[in-house]
Design a protein around this motif. Sequence first.
Motif, short mmCIF file in Angstrom:
data_model
loop_
_atom_site.label_atom_id
_atom_site.label_comp_id
_atom_site.label_asym_id
_atom_site.label_seq_id
_atom_site.Cartn_x
_atom_site.Cartn_y
_atom_site.Cartn_z
N VAL A 13 5.81 -18.85 0.45
CA VAL A 13 6.54 -17.59 0.57
C VAL A 13 6.19 -16.70 -0.61
CG1 VAL A 13 8.82 -16.50 0.69
CG2 VAL A 13 8.41 -18.68 1.85
N VAL A 14 5.77 -15.48 -0.30
CA VAL A 14 5.53 -14.47 -1.33
C VAL A 14 6.66 -13.47 -1.21
CG1 VAL A 14 3.96 -12.73 -2.26
CG2 VAL A 14 3.04 -14.76 -1.12
N ARG A 15 7.32 -13.22 -2.34
CA ARG A 15 8.46 -12.30 -2.36
C ARG A 15 8.10 -11.05 -3.15
NH1 ARG A 15 12.69 -15.04 -0.21
NH2 ARG A 15 12.63 -17.31 -0.28
N GLY A 16 8.26 -9.91 -2.50
CA GLY A 16 8.02 -8.63 -3.14
C GLY A 16 9.30 -7.88 -3.43
N GLU A 82 -0.22 -8.42 -0.36
CA GLU A 82 -0.54 -7.06 -0.82
C GLU A 82 -1.25 -6.25 0.25
OE1 GLU A 82 0.92 -5.79 -3.29
OE2 GLU A 82 1.54 -7.62 -4.31
N ILE A 83 -2.14 -6.88 1.00
CA ILE A 83 -2.82 -6.17 2.09
C ILE A 83 -1.81 -5.72 3.13
CG2 ILE A 83 -4.42 -6.48 4.03
CD1 ILE A 83 -6.07 -8.31 2.09
N ALA A 85 1.47 -5.45 2.73
CA ALA A 85 2.42 -4.51 2.12
C ALA A 85 1.85 -3.09 2.16
CB ALA A 85 2.75 -4.93 0.69
N HIS A 86 0.55 -2.97 1.88
CA HIS A 86 -0.10 -1.66 1.92
C HIS A 86 -0.08 -1.10 3.35
CE1 HIS A 86 -2.84 1.58 0.97
NE2 HIS A 86 -3.58 1.20 2.01
N ALA A 87 -0.42 -1.94 4.32
CA ALA A 87 -0.42 -1.49 5.72
C ALA A 87 0.97 -1.04 6.14
CB ALA A 87 -0.93 -2.61 6.62
N TRP A 88 2.01 -1.80 5.75
CA TRP A 88 3.38 -1.42 6.10
C TRP A 88 3.82 -0.16 5.36
CZ3 TRP A 88 5.51 -2.37 10.33
CH2 TRP A 88 5.33 -3.58 10.99
N ARG A 89 3.42 -0.05 4.09
CA ARG A 89 3.78 1.14 3.31
C ARG A 89 3.25 2.41 3.97
NH1 ARG A 89 3.13 -1.53 -1.29
NH2 ARG A 89 0.91 -1.08 -1.40
N ARG A 90 2.06 2.32 4.55
CA ARG A 90 1.48 3.48 5.24
C ARG A 90 2.30 3.85 6.47
NH1 ARG A 90 -4.85 3.61 5.53
NH2 ARG A 90 -4.15 5.49 6.55
N ARG A 91 3.18 2.98 6.89
CA ARG A 91 4.07 3.23 8.03
C ARG A 91 5.52 3.37 7.56
NH1 ARG A 91 -0.50 1.17 8.50
NH2 ARG A 91 -1.71 1.59 10.34
N GLU A 92 5.67 3.71 6.26
CA GLU A 92 6.98 3.93 5.63
C GLU A 92 7.92 2.74 5.81
OE1 GLU A 92 8.66 7.77 6.46
OE2 GLU A 92 6.67 8.69 6.52
N THR A 93 7.35 1.55 5.70
CA THR A 93 8.11 0.31 5.84
C THR A 93 7.81 -0.59 4.66
OG1 THR A 93 8.11 0.51 8.25
CG2 THR A 93 8.48 -1.69 7.36
N LEU A 98 6.90 -12.64 2.80
CA LEU A 98 5.95 -13.15 3.79
C LEU A 98 5.88 -14.66 3.66
CD1 LEU A 98 3.50 -12.69 5.79
CD2 LEU A 98 2.07 -12.65 3.74
N LYS A 99 5.94 -15.36 4.79
CA LYS A 99 5.83 -16.82 4.82
C LYS A 99 4.58 -17.18 5.60
CE LYS A 99 6.66 -19.16 8.06
NZ LYS A 99 5.66 -19.83 8.94
#
Length: 170
Positions: A13-16, A82-83, A85-93, A98-99
Amino acid sequence: LVTRCTMIPLEVVVRGVAAGSLVRRRPDIARGSILVPRIVEFFLKDDAKHDPLIEPEEIVRGGLASPHEIGLMSEIARITFEILAHAWRRRETLLVDLKIEFGRLVSGEGRGNIVIADVIDNDSWRIWPQGREDLMLDKQLYRDLAEVTPADLERIRQNYEQVAELVNTF
């Protein structure tokens, strides 16, 4: 792509963002806090014990993975986070956590190599549109239900369809 692997009985699990079991275990971290650096945790896949947290030293002692493999899984998991997170950030999410699971390739040129050996879908992460937990689109919504109604199931189905549409734009 499907390749035969010997699964490593761990969830990585990666926690951001501070959420879930992390805030229950670590009351010194405020829920919703951005975590930099990211926190990587390992959980032993053991349904009877409810997938307990396991420390890297215990993983090595138990023969589940070597220190090198633990480092590799941590690095791959962080990069994957991180990949996404970037994709989601571009969709304002906001990608909260992540597990993923790993395995060792059984045959071929990379035999024995560690690879992500898991599907990544709406059951693999927590996502908060506009960074707002109350707008979550992931399975946590289902987990939090005290009682499941047809209306709840319809809302969850709509959320999953919305996530599928968004992921198709990645």
